[in-house]
Design a protein around this motif. Structure first.
Motif, PDB file in Angstrom:
ATOM      1  N   LEU A   1       0.872  -1.260   0.166  1.00  0.00           N
ATOM      2  CA  LEU A   1       0.752  -0.568   0.161  1.00  0.00           C
ATOM      3  C   LEU A   1       0.940   1.306   0.121  1.00  0.00           C
ATOM      4  O   LEU A   1       0.110   2.040  -1.057  1.00  0.00           O
ATOM      5  N   ILE A   2       1.557   0.861   0.919  1.00  0.00           N
ATOM      6  CA  ILE A   2       2.973   2.533   0.761  1.00  0.00           C
ATOM      7  C   ILE A   2       3.613   2.473  -0.493  1.00  0.00           C
ATOM      8  O   ILE A   2       3.146   4.055  -1.537  1.00  0.00           O
ATOM      9  N   VAL A   3       4.069   1.224  -0.568  1.00  0.00           N
ATOM     10  CA  VAL A   3       4.399   1.780  -2.502  1.00  0.00           C
ATOM     11  C   VAL A   3       3.703   2.480  -3.467  1.00  0.00           C
ATOM     12  O   VAL A   3       3.855   2.797  -4.523  1.00  0.00           O
ATOM     13  N   GLY A   4       2.536   1.257  -3.176  1.00  0.00           N
ATOM     14  CA  GLY A   4       1.130   2.084  -4.273  1.00  0.00           C
ATOM     15  C   GLY A   4       0.593   3.295  -3.793  1.00  0.00           C
ATOM     16  O   GLY A   4       0.585   4.542  -5.252  1.00  0.00           O
ATOM     17  N   GLY A   5       1.468   3.665  -3.115  1.00  0.00           N
ATOM     18  CA  GLY A   5       0.119   5.360  -2.417  1.00  0.00           C
ATOM     19  C   GLY A   5       1.442   5.669  -3.299  1.00  0.00           C
ATOM     20  O   GLY A   5       1.199   7.031  -3.818  1.00  0.00           O
ATOM     21  N   ALA A   6       2.587   6.165  -3.195  1.00  0.00           N
ATOM     22  CA  ALA A   6       3.655   6.626  -3.444  1.00  0.00           C
ATOM     23  C   ALA A   6       3.822   6.818  -5.011  1.00  0.00           C
ATOM     24  O   ALA A   6       4.498   7.314  -5.677  1.00  0.00           O
ATOM     25  N   PHE A   7       3.559   5.700  -6.088  1.00  0.00           N
ATOM     26  CA  PHE A   7       3.607   5.858  -7.307  1.00  0.00           C
ATOM     27  C   PHE A   7       2.325   6.686  -6.962  1.00  0.00           C
ATOM     28  O   PHE A   7       2.249   7.272  -8.005  1.00  0.00           O
ATOM     29  N   LEU A   8       1.468   6.868  -7.146  1.00  0.00           N
ATOM     30  CA  LEU A   8       0.086   6.937  -6.779  1.00  0.00           C
ATOM     31  C   LEU A   8       0.329   8.541  -6.903  1.00  0.00           C
ATOM     32  O   LEU A   8      -0.189   9.520  -7.458  1.00  0.00           O
ATOM     33  N   PHE A   9       1.250   9.424  -5.830  1.00  0.00           N
ATOM     34  CA  PHE A   9       1.041  10.606  -5.098  1.00  0.00           C
ATOM     35  C   PHE A   9       2.145  11.328  -6.626  1.00  0.00           C
ATOM     36  O   PHE A   9       1.478  12.323  -6.713  1.00  0.00           O
ATOM     37  N   GLN A  10       2.969  10.055  -6.878  1.00  0.00           N
ATOM     38  CA  GLN A  10       4.491  10.296  -8.200  1.00  0.00           C
ATOM     39  C   GLN A  10       2.939  10.595  -9.440  1.00  0.00           C
ATOM     40  O   GLN A  10       3.532  11.850 -10.005  1.00  0.00           O
TER      41      GLN A  10
ATOM     42  N   LEU B   1      -8.557  -2.199 -13.637  1.00  0.00           N
ATOM     43  CA  LEU B   1      -9.086  -0.916 -13.470  1.00  0.00           C
ATOM     44  C   LEU B   1      -7.884   0.481 -13.258  1.00  0.00           C
ATOM     45  O   LEU B   1      -7.318   1.789 -13.738  1.00  0.00           O
ATOM     46  N   GLY B   2      -6.525  -0.050 -12.913  1.00  0.00           N
ATOM     47  CA  GLY B   2      -4.764   0.867 -13.251  1.00  0.00           C
ATOM     48  C   GLY B   2      -4.755   1.209 -14.861  1.00  0.00           C
ATOM     49  O   GLY B   2      -4.937   1.987 -14.848  1.00  0.00           O
ATOM     50  N   PHE B   3      -5.378  -0.111 -15.527  1.00  0.00           N
ATOM     51  CA  PHE B   3      -5.489   0.061 -16.890  1.00  0.00           C
ATOM     52  C   PHE B   3      -6.687   1.712 -17.595  1.00  0.00           C
ATOM     53  O   PHE B   3      -5.938   2.422 -18.235  1.00  0.00           O
ATOM     54  N   LEU B   4      -7.967   1.288 -17.676  1.00  0.00           N
ATOM     55  CA  LEU B   4      -8.383   2.280 -17.229  1.00  0.00           C
ATOM     56  C   LEU B   4      -8.706   3.711 -16.921  1.00  0.00           C
ATOM     57  O   LEU B   4      -8.477   4.655 -17.373  1.00  0.00           O
ATOM     58  N   LEU B   5      -7.821   3.709 -15.636  1.00  0.00           N
ATOM     59  CA  LEU B   5      -7.648   5.013 -14.782  1.00  0.00           C
ATOM     60  C   LEU B   5      -6.471   5.736 -15.617  1.00  0.00           C
ATOM     61  O   LEU B   5      -5.914   7.250 -15.345  1.00  0.00           O
ATOM     62  N   ARG B   6      -5.339   5.022 -16.240  1.00  0.00           N
ATOM     63  CA  ARG B   6      -3.928   4.722 -16.966  1.00  0.00           C
ATOM     64  C   ARG B   6      -4.830   5.570 -18.247  1.00  0.00           C
ATOM     65  O   ARG B   6      -4.157   7.086 -18.853  1.00  0.00           O
TER      66      ARG B   6
ATOM     67  N   TYR C   1       2.106  10.398 -15.396  1.00  0.00           N
ATOM     68  CA  TYR C   1       0.919   9.429 -15.778  1.00  0.00           C
ATOM     69  C   TYR C   1       0.881   8.608 -16.226  1.00  0.00           C
ATOM     70  O   TYR C   1       0.212   7.215 -15.420  1.00  0.00           O
ATOM     71  N   GLU C   2       2.466   7.812 -16.249  1.00  0.00           N
ATOM     72  CA  GLU C   2       2.481   6.175 -16.229  1.00  0.00           C
ATOM     73  C   GLU C   2       2.583   5.595 -15.579  1.00  0.00           C
ATOM     74  O   GLU C   2       2.643   4.796 -14.925  1.00  0.00           O
ATOM     75  N   ALA C   3       2.565   5.919 -14.220  1.00  0.00           N
ATOM     76  CA  ALA C   3       2.727   5.633 -12.769  1.00  0.00           C
ATOM     77  C   ALA C   3       1.677   5.038 -12.306  1.00  0.00           C
ATOM     78  O   ALA C   3       1.872   4.413 -11.403  1.00  0.00           O
ATOM     79  N   ILE C   4       1.076   5.671 -13.448  1.00  0.00           N
ATOM     80  CA  ILE C   4      -0.769   5.445 -12.595  1.00  0.00           C
ATOM     81  C   ILE C   4      -0.826   3.678 -12.137  1.00  0.00           C
ATOM     82  O   ILE C   4      -1.712   2.930 -11.551  1.00  0.00           O
ATOM     83  N   LEU C   5      -0.717   3.429 -13.390  1.00  0.00           N
ATOM     84  CA  LEU C   5      -0.561   1.281 -13.092  1.00  0.00           C
ATOM     85  C   LEU C   5       0.199   0.601 -12.585  1.00  0.00           C
ATOM     86  O   LEU C   5      -0.935   0.294 -11.803  1.00  0.00           O
ATOM     87  N   PRO C   6       1.218   1.071 -12.558  1.00  0.00           N
ATOM     88  CA  PRO C   6       2.154   0.125 -10.502  1.00  0.00           C
ATOM     89  C   PRO C   6       1.512   1.048  -9.853  1.00  0.00           C
ATOM     90  O   PRO C   6       1.263   0.612  -8.555  1.00  0.00           O
TER      91      PRO C   6
ATOM     92  N   GLN D   1      -7.783   6.936 -18.568  1.00  0.00           N
ATOM     93  CA  GLN D   1      -8.113   8.757 -18.229  1.00  0.00           C
ATOM     94  C   GLN D   1      -7.778  10.125 -18.236  1.00  0.00           C
ATOM     95  O   GLN D   1      -7.983  10.985 -18.807  1.00  0.00           O
ATOM     96  N   LYS D   2      -5.603   9.420 -17.799  1.00  0.00           N
ATOM     97  CA  LYS D   2      -4.452  10.009 -18.180  1.00  0.00           C
ATOM     98  C   LYS D   2      -4.395  10.757 -19.539  1.00  0.00           C
ATOM     99  O   LYS D   2      -3.772  11.747 -19.771  1.00  0.00           O
ATOM    100  N   THR D   3      -4.143   9.557 -20.038  1.00  0.00           N
ATOM    101  CA  THR D   3      -2.661   9.686 -20.919  1.00  0.00           C
ATOM    102  C   THR D   3      -3.269   9.121 -22.223  1.00  0.00           C
ATOM    103  O   THR D   3      -2.529   9.798 -23.118  1.00  0.00           O
ATOM    104  N   GLY D   4      -5.167   8.181 -22.303  1.00  0.00           N
ATOM    105  CA  GLY D   4      -5.553   8.500 -23.600  1.00  0.00           C
ATOM    106  C   GLY D   4      -4.205   7.020 -24.415  1.00  0.00           C
ATOM    107  O   GLY D   4      -4.772   6.147 -25.331  1.00  0.00           O
TER     108      GLY D   4
END
Length: 161
Positions: free
Chosen positions: A40-49, A94-99, A56-61, A101-104
């Motif tokens: 969760l911590i590492v995933g949260g760090a990727f999402l903050f990044q 969900l990761g692919f769909l959220l990415r 936005y490429e950091a959304i998926l991981p 949304q931002k990158t196309g």
């Protein structure tokens, strides 16, 4: 330069807080001193990044790691949470769909994983709804994974026009 500091900053703060609370034996958080919390911590760090630094490429991981960490915390605490491989595939979708949304990019993969997750999570209900319990069709239905393999090979081999 500021954007490159978000990920390591969140990682250091998160891991530092995790290990500090673990050392002090802060009892209300005792169930969270496990490896899924680190996911969760590492995933949260990727999402903050991703969202904070517009990387936005950091959304998926981020979604995958945070989602898997959340899954492992919630699966034994909530009865409605499915403990099924389809859950992991749904998190990836969900990761692919959220990415997307931002990158196309990644819409096709997101929809593909979403369909696969729905098939896996609701397999029994789909079979029941479709009335495929008859011998001929149910025997053919058992081979749907082979269809997935063949489609995968098609994507690997087919040349882009």
């Amino acid at each position: 330069m500021k954007n490159q500091r978000i990920f390591p900053g969140i990682i250091l703060i998160g891991f530092g807080a995790y290990f500090f609370l673990q050392q002090t034996n802060f009892s209300p958080l005792q169930p969270f001193y496990t490896w899924p919390t680190l996911l969760l911590i590492v995933g949260g760090a990727f999402l903050f990044q991703a969202y904070g630094a517009r990387d936005y490429e950091a959304i998926l991981p981020g979604v995958i790691l945070a989602g898997f960490g959340l899954h492992f915390h919630v699966v034994n605490r909530l009865e409605i949470w499915p403990d099924h491989i389809g859950t992991f595939i749904l998190i990836i979708a969900l990761g692919f769909l959220l990415r997307h949304q931002k990158t196309g990019t990644g819409l096709f993969q997101g929809i593909l994983f979403l369909i696969l997750a729905a098939m896996l999570l609701f397999y029994d209900r789909v079979i029941e709804w479709m009335g495929l319990l008859e011998n001929g069709v149910s025997n053919a239905w058992r081979f749907w994974p082979i269809l997935l393999i063949l489609i995968g090979f098609y994507f690997l081999i087919a040349k882009k026009k």
